[in-house]
Structures are given as structure tokens and as C-alpha cells.
Enzyme design. Sequence first.
Site, mmCIF file in Angstrom:
data_model
loop_
_atom_site.group_PDB
_atom_site.id
_atom_site.type_symbol
_atom_site.label_atom_id
_atom_site.label_comp_id
_atom_site.label_asym_id
_atom_site.label_seq_id
_atom_site.Cartn_x
_atom_site.Cartn_y
_atom_site.Cartn_z
ATOM 1 C CE LYS A 171 33.351 40.586 39.394
ATOM 2 N NZ LYS A 171 32.833 41.697 39.193
ATOM 3 C CD GLN A 173 31.460 44.264 36.857
ATOM 4 O OE1 GLN A 173 31.469 43.299 37.306
ATOM 5 N NE2 GLN A 173 32.372 45.047 37.005
ATOM 6 C CG ASP A 201 30.117 43.504 44.193
ATOM 7 O OD1 ASP A 201 31.201 42.854 44.268
ATOM 8 O OD2 ASP A 201 29.369 44.083 43.378
#
Length: 257
Positions: free
Chosen positions: A26, A70, A93
Site C-alpha cells: 500500500k 490493517q 476501506d
Amino acid sequence: MHGITPGLAVVIVGDDPASRVYVNNKKKACEVVGFKSEEYALPASTTQEELLELVNTLNNKSDINGILVQLPLPEHLDDKAVIEAINPQKDVDAFHAVNVGKIMLGEYDFLPCTPSGVMEMLHAYDIPVSGKNCVVIGRSNIVGKPMAMLLLHENGTVTICHSRTQNLTEVCKEADILVAAVGKPKFVTADMVKEGAVVIDVGMDRDENGKLCGDVDFENVKDKCSYITPVPGGVGPMTISTLMKNTLKACKIQNNL
Ligand code: NAP
């Protein structure tokens, strides 16, 4: 164009090797597209309060448009509470309840990265969804459920399978589009796939030799279907590209552009 650089903050807690690889990918993607990226690598001993405090700080940072925590988090941390603490406008997300609700209603700012990447692939290859039998194996909040919802929004006839599904092979065999999000290496075998089906492999698993592989037995399924996504490759890079798109969108929303 407007003199603003989109910024993504990635928070990683602990030292899970797979999470470390995802976070590095990322960060690299941010470099490629010219976004600012900030990494917050916290020790596994981080408390819930410390993590929430960091999320709150990032919520208030004007040069950070997207916040990604994460997952999975170490067991002592409450991932649900952490996600709910993220400002929905920075939730790139699309895991926050506000964003999940908007997706259900079809009125979203952000789509969850993996299912959205899958839809983009289907569009890029002109694969029709409307009226097709779509079978999603897996019902996680991250992949399976939103995947089913996006296929439904495009008028697919959607079936969601999970660990209690009976006659899984028979159900999968009806699929024009089969999406595997199970988390079990080479779980989908050739006998589960209809001739000419489109097979999307979301899995990121390790085979018996520790090699990265998907949920689909690629070698035996590939000659039976019309399209199949490989692992590595396929869905993984699409997930990251959607994350970049979401970060750009978040930046535009926050700057009224
Ligand atoms: P998850 O939360 O573990 O969910 C797995 C799902 O598979 C569950 O709904 C489970 O059913 C179902 N399942 C398990 N065994 C089954 C069986 N024997 N028959 C039918 N269904 C079964 O996993 P996830 O987070 O959705 O991730 C799935 C896979 O995608 C993993 O390999 C993960 O690494 C990968 N992934 C890839 C990306 C990417 O960017 N490519 C992104 C996210 C995840 P129950 O609900 O009944 O337990």
C-alpha cells in the site's frame, strides 16, 4: 492540480508477516501515484486506548485524507471499536457502519477495496453481470457480503455460500460468475465449476510448500472456465488500486473539490 496531495495513513499493530507485506504494498502504491503516505507501526502490546488515541489524532490531521487500520489486529484489541472510531469520511476501506449502510442503500462514497476491484475487473473485460447466476463463497464483512451486494446492485442473481451451505458443489456449478473468498488453499476444484464460467479468486493463501496461492485450484480449473484470475496477481492489485481511488475521493470530499 489543486496543489493538494492526497494523504493516506496506514496503521499496523504487531508483526504479522502477511500484514507487513500488505502494508508495504500500500505504501509503494502511494509512492507510484504520488500520494503522501504515513505509516504507524505499533507494537503488539499497544492498548485499545493508545490505538483509539492515534485514530483520533489522524481524524484531526488535515493532510491525512484516508485512514487504514490493517486487520487482523492482535486479539486483545477490539477491531470493531477501532473501525467505528475512524471518521467515516476518512474510512477508505469502507468498513465503518455508516459506509456499510450506504453500500446497502446503493448511495456510497467509498466501496470496499476488494469487491470494488473485482467489479472493476468484470467491467474492464465486458463481462455482463445482469441476470447472471453469481455465487459468492464466503460471507465476511470485508469480502463476501459486500461482494454479494455489489453484484446484486448490478442485477446479478446472487447466492452467498458459507461453511453451513449444503451441496456446495451443486450450488457452485450453477454459477456463471463464481467468486471464491474462503481462505482455504485450492478449495474450489474443477468439479465445482460450470463449463465457461467466470472464476474470481479472492483468496490469498499458502499451499503445502508455503507458496502463495488462491482459493481456486487454478491448474485444474483454468481449462474449464472462460476467465480466471490468478494468485498472485488478479484481485490483489485491484484491491490496492481501489484503495488509491478511495483516498483520492476522500481528499476531494474533504476539500470540497
Ligand atoms: P474469512 O473472514 O475467514 O471468511 C471466510 C468465509 O469462508 C466465511 O464466510 C466462511 O463461512 C467461509 N467458509 C469457510 N469454510 C468454508 C467451507 N468449507 N465451505 C464454504 N464456505 C466456507 O475470510 P475473508 O477475510 O473473507 O478472506 C477470504 C480470503 O480472501 C482469504 O484468503 C484472504 O486472505 C483473502 N483476501 C484477499 C484480499 C485481496 O486483496 N486479494 C483481500 C481480503 C481478503 P462461515 O461464515 O460460515 O464461517
